[in-house]
Structure formats: C-alpha cells, structure tokens
Design a protein around this motif. Structure first.
Motif, PDB file in Angstrom:
ATOM      1  N   ALA A 134      35.265  44.012  39.379  1.00 39.74           N
ATOM      2  CA  ALA A 134      34.484  43.105  38.538  1.00 39.74           C
ATOM      3  C   ALA A 134      35.067  41.698  38.586  1.00 39.74           C
ATOM      4  O   ALA A 134      34.326  40.704  38.612  1.00 39.74           O
ATOM      5  N   LEU A 135      36.383  41.609  38.610  1.00 42.28           N
ATOM      6  CA  LEU A 135      37.039  40.309  38.716  1.00 42.28           C
ATOM      7  C   LEU A 135      36.674  39.617  40.025  1.00 42.28           C
ATOM      8  O   LEU A 135      36.451  38.398  40.066  1.00 42.28           O
ATOM      9  N   GLU A 138      33.312  38.006  39.723  1.00 41.73           N
ATOM     10  CA  GLU A 138      33.380  36.773  38.938  1.00 41.73           C
ATOM     11  C   GLU A 138      33.910  35.614  39.789  1.00 41.73           C
ATOM     12  O   GLU A 138      33.448  34.483  39.658  1.00 41.73           O
ATOM     13  N   ARG A 139      34.851  35.898  40.648  1.00 43.59           N
ATOM     14  CA  ARG A 139      35.384  34.854  41.521  1.00 43.59           C
ATOM     15  C   ARG A 139      34.342  34.435  42.560  1.00 43.59           C
ATOM     16  O   ARG A 139      34.160  33.242  42.845  1.00 43.59           O
ATOM     17  N   ARG A 141      31.073  34.544  42.318  1.00 45.25           N
ATOM     18  CA  ARG A 141      29.908  33.857  41.760  1.00 45.25           C
ATOM     19  C   ARG A 141      30.224  32.443  41.271  1.00 45.25           C
ATOM     20  O   ARG A 141      29.334  31.723  40.845  1.00 45.25           O
ATOM     21  N   MET A 142      31.498  32.037  41.366  1.00 43.74           N
ATOM     22  CA  MET A 142      31.897  30.704  40.922  1.00 43.74           C
ATOM     23  C   MET A 142      32.296  29.856  42.127  1.00 43.74           C
ATOM     24  O   MET A 142      33.340  30.092  42.723  1.00 43.74           O
ATOM     25  N   SER A 161      26.795  38.049  35.245  1.00 43.01           N
ATOM     26  CA  SER A 161      28.139  38.589  35.097  1.00 43.01           C
ATOM     27  C   SER A 161      28.046  39.977  34.486  1.00 43.01           C
ATOM     28  O   SER A 161      27.011  40.374  33.939  1.00 43.01           O
ATOM     29  N   TYR A 179      27.065  46.177  43.019  1.00 39.45           N
ATOM     30  CA  TYR A 179      27.175  45.724  41.634  1.00 39.45           C
ATOM     31  C   TYR A 179      25.842  45.946  40.920  1.00 39.45           C
ATOM     32  O   TYR A 179      24.840  45.292  41.221  1.00 39.45           O
TER      33      TYR A 179
END
Length: 478
Positions: A134-135, A138-139, A141-142, A161, A179
C-alpha cells in the motif's frame, strides 16, 4: 539528490555485504531471475533507496542490484541475443525489513541478517506485505523524486488511495500487484538503462486513442549515471486492471476442452492485432527494409538456427530444410523485394491477450522477449513477426489435447489471418516467404526453450519444425 538514496558508497557496500549470503540463495529460486544454472560471481549496488526508513518497526528498501556472473559462453550468447562478455544483469528488488515476521508473511522470508547495517533484523519480499504494498502505491500516485527514483503519472486519471493490494500468483519475468481490482502495478525485475517498451508503447498507443491497450495511469523510473541522459531506466507502470477479462490462453484451452470452436475469437483477435499495429505505425516512425536489411535479417535467423541445432540434436535433421526458409527470404531481398518495418508487440501469444465479457480483446505486456537486448527489442520489425507468434500459440493450445487438435489449430490460424486482413487490408498469408521465415525463426526459438526448460513440450515445436522444413510447404499458415 535526496539523502534517502544511497549511491554505491561504503554504506551501500556494507549493506549489500550483509545481504550477500541471503540473496545468493534466494535470487536463483525466483522465476524472474535470469541465468539459472550459472554461478553468481558478485553483487554490486547500483542504487539503494529507503522508501520507508528501516530504523522503525518495519522498513522498505528499494534496491537496484547488479549481479555479475562468469562470462556467457559464445554459443549461449548467440542463442540468448546477448554479449559473451555481458557486464552483469541489473535487478529491481523491494525488500521489507522487520525484527520478526508474522506467520502470514513466512512464505516471503528471504532470511535473517547477522551482520552489517541490518544485523539482527529479518529481510523479506516486500510485495507480500499489504502495508508495504500500500505504501508503494502511495509513492507511485504522487509525482516527484525520491532519490534516484522519479515518479510520473497521468493527472487526468483518478488513482484513489487506500486500494487493497494483492500480488498476482502467476509470476513470469516481472512481478505484479493488483490494487482493489482497479489497477495493476507491473514491476520490471530485470532492468537496463533506456526506455522500457512496456511503458513506451502503451503511452504512445494511449496518445493515439487506441482502445486495445490499457493506458498507463502512473509509472516510475530511475535516473542512473550510466544510462543515456534522455532515457531513464523504466522500473514500473500502473495501468487499469481488467478484472472481468479472461486470459486468451485459458479461454482457448477451456473452449477447446468443451469442443467449442475458437475461430470466431481468433478472427476478432486478428482484428485487434491489426488495430494495434496501425496505431503503432501512426505513432512511431516506420522504415523500409531493403536488400541489405533483409539479408541481415535472414542471416541472423540462419545463425540462430545453426546455434540451436548445435544445442538440440533433435533439430539437426530438419536444419537443411529450415534453412531454405531464410535463404528464400534473402533471395527475395536480393531481387529487390522490400518490406515495411515498424514497432510491434514483439512477443505476441494468447497469454498476452485479454478478452472482456463483451468480446473486446486487449493486448498487454509489450516488453518483448526479455532475454533480448533492449536495443533489439525497440527496433522496427515486420508486423508479421507478431502474426507468426500468434500462429505458433494456436499450435501450442491444440497440443494440450490428446490427440492434438490439429484441425482446430488450422481453423484458428486461418481465422486470425482473415481478421487481420479485415482491418489491415492485407492477409499475412499473401506474403508466404516472409511469414514462413518468421514462423520458422519462432519455432527454432521454441525448440531451444523447450529443450532447456520443458522437455515434455519439445514435441510441439518439433511438429512445426517438420512442417516448416518441408520445402513444398510454401504457406506457413496452413
């Protein structure tokens, strides 16, 4: 550069030294690790990035690791399309770090570190840890940089997210995370400096509005000192996950087992392939293969045949007949025949195709044959190369039945060519010399692969070899 990235410094070297004995045992067991059967010489850190600092309860390390091995023998190098003095393969690893592993993560264990910066801690495959997976999303998508890593995305696509991750069980030359049944993140395991076709081509196809290929939503790369200034090393791509779609190989086997015809699907798949080829030709330059280029192509095919026949005795009786396919191609080139070449899929077969419930076919996995050098995989090729790959795939599906469903394969091969012509305006079978040469080259590759990895499957390409070696068989698609 961010301090989160560790260049090949004393610290990175010490970190890798502590992992060395664990990786020597773990890496050769991974499906995506190339060069099985040859000893590992040494490891060299290309870049180490802490996506989650390892000082806490758990850490996430991103490693680009060069694995050096003894020189590849000249014959193996010719067969694999590599240099006999290959400097070593670079792999992408994502390692989780904990004091102890919970029971559910036991299968992901790499080992316990006894010395160095990670002494006393446990290292494991991070993709199996939902928190670390999951982390990673997040990385991804940024947009932005994190050490040598560069993250980019299509800002018009909503990437929520909190999507629950799960690794795909079917691992091949790469690894994938799904995901929330919404997106799939493919991580390229064996990486080289330069643009990865599995990111490059879908991006171009998306800009062309091609609906046959899932458009990249986000991706990440590494800016490496030893890579071209304008070509970062592709590491991963996030695309829509076609949850309801069925793998073409599994669909073909299921219909075959039920005695159902697949010709209609094969024709639709031929149309889909031709649409992708048309979009690629519109998006990227095409070239004309004249006499010199055709003769070089035929010579390369002949050299691969010679090397494969040396390695696989069962191929040797057919080598003279197979060689006529390449000689005929060279002769046409010498007579002034030319062909158009363009970017193609490069490794097309039923397993690279997905069928939605409404019958819509999509093509995936544009990386090409991973064993081939990147420069070769990015070269323009005659589109018939993809056609030949699919025709061989129908033969493989037919061989899953006992007795072999030869008529089923023949019908599918013909239907695919008809479907291709529906869109392109040209049936591949009207160019029999070019088609026979490419299907022969593919069958020779298959003989070598099966002899090395799946001996029980060797009769499948050998059956094609017998047919293609018959000089009276002018049409490779029948």
């Amino acid at each position: 550069m961010s301090e989160a990235a560790i260049r090949p410094t004393a610290h990175a070297t010490a970190l890798l030294a502590s992992l060395d004995p664990l990786l020597r045992e773990w890496l050769p067991r991974q499906r995506w690790f190339a060069g099985k059967g040859r000893p590992i010489g040494s490891f060299e850190p290309v870049a180490v990035t802490e996506l989650l600092p390892r000082g806490g309860p758990s850490g996430l390390l991103h490693l680009l690791l060069r694995v050096r091995r003894p020189s590849v023998p000249a014959q193996d190098a010719a067969l694999e399309g590599t240099s006999a003095e290959r400097s070593g393969d670079c792999y992408q690893l994502l390692l989780g770090v904990r004091d102890t592993l919970p029971p559910q993560l036991a299968p992901a264990l790499i080992g316990h570190v006894t010395e160095g910066p990670l002494a006393g801690r446990t290292v494991y495959e991070a993709l199996h840890d939902p928190r670390l997976a999951a982390l990673l999303l997040e990385r991804v998508r940024m947009p932005g940089r994190h050490g040598v890593l560069r993250f980019e995305r299509d800002m018009s696509v909503d990437i929520p997210s909190g999507l629950a991750p799960r690794p795909l069980a079917a691992e091949q030359s790469n690894s994938s995370l799904v995901y929330g049944d919404t997106f799939i993140l493919k991580l390229f395991r064996r990486v080289v400096p330069g643009v990865n076709p599995d990111l490059e081509l879908p991006l171009h196809l998306a800009r062309q509005g091609c609906a046959r290929v899932p458009a990249p939503a986000a991706w990440f790369l590494a800016d490496l000192a030893d890579g071209p200034a304008d070509e970062a090393c592709g590491l991963g791509v996030l695309q829509p996950y076609l949850a309801a779609a069925e793998d073409g190989w599994e669909l073909a086997l299921r219909m075959l087992a039920k005695g159902e015809a697949f010709a209609g699907e094969a024709r639709a798949l031929g149309r889909a392939t031709a649409e992708v080829h048309a979009s690629l030709a519109a998006a990227l330059p095409t070239v004309t293969l004249g006499r010199a280029q055709v003769e070089r192509m035929a010579d390369a095919m002949a050299r691969r045949l010679t090397a494969a026949a040396q390695a696989v005795p069962a191929l040797r009786p057919y080598a003279p007949g197979l060689l006529t396919a390449f000689e005929a191609l060279a002769d046409l080139g010498g007579e002034g025949q030319s062909w158009t070449a363009q970017r193609v899929h490069g490794d097309l077969h039923l397993g690279q195709c997905l069928r939605a419930p409404d019958g819509h076919w999509s093509l995936i996995d544009f990386e090409g044959e991973p064993a081939r050098p990147l420069a070769e995989r990015r070269m323009p090729q005659p589109p018939v190369r993809d056609v030949a790959g699919m025709l061989r795939s129908f033969d493989y599906a037919a061989a899953s039945r006992d007795p072999w469903a030869q008529e089923w394969a023949t019908d599918c091969r013909a239907a695919f060519c008809v479907g291709y012509a529906d869109v392109s305006g040209r049936d591949p079978r009207t160019d029999p010399v070019l088609l026979r040469a490419h299907e022969t080259d593919k069958a020779v590759y298959e003989v070598l692969y099966e002899a090395r990895h799946r001996p029980d499957w060797l009769p499948v390409p050998l059956a094609a070899v017998r047919r293609l070696a018959d000089t009276g068989s002018a049409d490779a698609a029948t």
